[in-house]
Design a protein around this motif. Structure first.
Motif, PDB file in Angstrom:
ATOM      1  N   THR A 217       0.202  -2.331  13.560  1.00 55.59           N
ATOM      2  CA  THR A 217      -0.483  -1.066  13.296  1.00 55.59           C
ATOM      3  C   THR A 217      -0.366  -0.116  14.480  1.00 55.59           C
ATOM      4  O   THR A 217      -0.022   1.060  14.325  1.00 55.59           O
TER       5      THR A 217
ATOM      6  N   THR B 289      -4.383  -2.513   7.782  1.00 55.78           N
ATOM      7  CA  THR B 289      -3.442  -1.483   8.229  1.00 55.78           C
ATOM      8  C   THR B 289      -3.779  -0.123   7.621  1.00 55.78           C
ATOM      9  O   THR B 289      -3.614   0.900   8.283  1.00 55.78           O
ATOM     10  N   ALA B 290      -4.276  -0.119   6.399  1.00 57.32           N
ATOM     11  CA  ALA B 290      -4.672   1.142   5.772  1.00 57.32           C
ATOM     12  C   ALA B 290      -5.871   1.753   6.494  1.00 57.32           C
ATOM     13  O   ALA B 290      -5.934   2.973   6.693  1.00 57.32           O
TER      14      ALA B 290
ATOM     15  N   GLY C 122      -4.792   3.670   9.394  1.00 58.14           N
ATOM     16  CA  GLY C 122      -4.113   4.910   9.019  1.00 58.14           C
ATOM     17  C   GLY C 122      -5.051   5.976   8.496  1.00 58.14           C
ATOM     18  O   GLY C 122      -4.867   7.161   8.769  1.00 58.14           O
ATOM     19  N   TRP C 123      -6.073   5.551   7.756  1.00 58.42           N
ATOM     20  CA  TRP C 123      -7.006   6.518   7.165  1.00 58.42           C
ATOM     21  C   TRP C 123      -8.038   7.013   8.163  1.00 58.42           C
ATOM     22  O   TRP C 123      -8.601   8.091   7.994  1.00 58.42           O
TER      23      TRP C 123
ATOM     24  N   GLU D  17       6.523  -2.203   5.149  1.00 53.86           N
ATOM     25  CA  GLU D  17       6.418  -3.177   4.051  1.00 53.86           C
ATOM     26  C   GLU D  17       7.197  -4.454   4.388  1.00 53.86           C
ATOM     27  O   GLU D  17       6.708  -5.551   4.140  1.00 53.86           O
TER      28      GLU D  17
ATOM     29  N   ASN E  78       7.827   3.912  10.295  1.00 51.78           N
ATOM     30  CA  ASN E  78       6.944   3.688   9.153  1.00 51.78           C
ATOM     31  C   ASN E  78       7.669   3.063   7.979  1.00 51.78           C
ATOM     32  O   ASN E  78       7.090   2.273   7.235  1.00 51.78           O
TER      33      ASN E  78
ATOM     34  N   GLU F 116     -14.585  -3.197   3.976  1.00 48.40           N
ATOM     35  CA  GLU F 116     -13.300  -2.990   3.310  1.00 48.40           C
ATOM     36  C   GLU F 116     -12.496  -4.284   3.238  1.00 48.40           C
ATOM     37  O   GLU F 116     -11.865  -4.573   2.211  1.00 48.40           O
TER      38      GLU F 116
ATOM     39  N   ARG G 112      -3.259  -5.549   4.092  1.00 48.60           N
ATOM     40  CA  ARG G 112      -3.066  -4.155   3.658  1.00 48.60           C
ATOM     41  C   ARG G 112      -4.310  -3.309   3.933  1.00 48.60           C
ATOM     42  O   ARG G 112      -4.207  -2.164   4.354  1.00 48.60           O
ATOM     43  N   ALA G 113      -5.476  -3.866   3.705  1.00 50.24           N
ATOM     44  CA  ALA G 113      -6.711  -3.128   3.975  1.00 50.24           C
ATOM     45  C   ALA G 113      -6.844  -2.824   5.466  1.00 50.24           C
ATOM     46  O   ALA G 113      -7.266  -1.733   5.851  1.00 50.24           O
TER      47      ALA G 113
END
Length: 192
Positions: free
Chosen positions: A165, A98-99, A102-103, A179, A175, A75, A95-96
């Motif tokens: 994170t 931290t995402a 979360g995912w 950003e 949350n 990723e 971003r990848a």
């Protein structure tokens, strides 16, 4: 195909099935729900068969973590290579990262929050760990003053992403400020 080759293939498939079942169960119910008894039921093998592949839950969690690093590396690489410039690559990787956490919260926990038998920052670390770290290093390379600085800079970027994170996931940072915090971190590297 020789009998030995077939046995090895079947064994590898069984290990993959066990690891996948552990990951799915952890994602659905948390790591506390992952027991060898429940895994044995889920994969339809006896507990002794599980123990013939893994010494216990810790070893299974370690295998899940290694798979997680391989997924994370893919990723991060995709995010980095799709960017048009260095600043975009750094942002895309951040971003990848931290995402990803979360995912895949249970997977991220196996990778970073549970005791697993993985040597971080060691030449003997599994290739998947190095692959994920090397993607972070590739993203910060344009901002390193030298190759000697690169490793420490990548570790610092990783630590910052991991800290943001983790604190956000644990409710210690709101949350809605994510950003802004991410933009502040990135600006320290890019100067923008």
């Amino acid at each position: 195909m020789t009998m030995q080759t077939r046995r090895e293939r079947v064994r590898a498939e069984r290990e993959k099935l066990i690891v996948s079942a552990a990951r799915e169960l952890a994602e659905a119910e948390g790591w506390e729900a992952v027991t060898t008894r429940r895994l044995a039921e889920r994969v339809e093998y006896s507990q002794p068969v599980l123990y013939s592949h893994f010494k216990g839950k810790g070893a299974i969690m370690t295998a899940v973590a290694v798979e997680g690093f391989a997924s994370m590396a893919e990723e991060l690489r995709a995010a980095r290579t799709e960017a048009v410039d260095a600043a975009g690559a750094l942002e895309a990787v951040a971003r990848a990262y931290t995402a990803f956490a979360g995912w895949r919260p249970a997977l991220y926990d196996a990778m970073f929050h549970h005791q697993v038998d993985l040597p971080f920052g060691d030449p003997e670390a599994p290739p998947a760990l190095w692959a994920a770290f090397n993607e972070l290093a590739a993203a910060v390379r344009p901002y390193a003053e030298s190759e000697d600085e690169l490793g420490a800079l990548a570790e610092t970027f990783w630590a910052a992403l991991h800290g943001l994170t983790t604190l956000m996931r644990q409710g210690r940072l709101p949350n809605d400020g994510h950003e802004r915090r991410l933009a502040l971190l990135l600006s320290r590297f890019t100067g923008v």
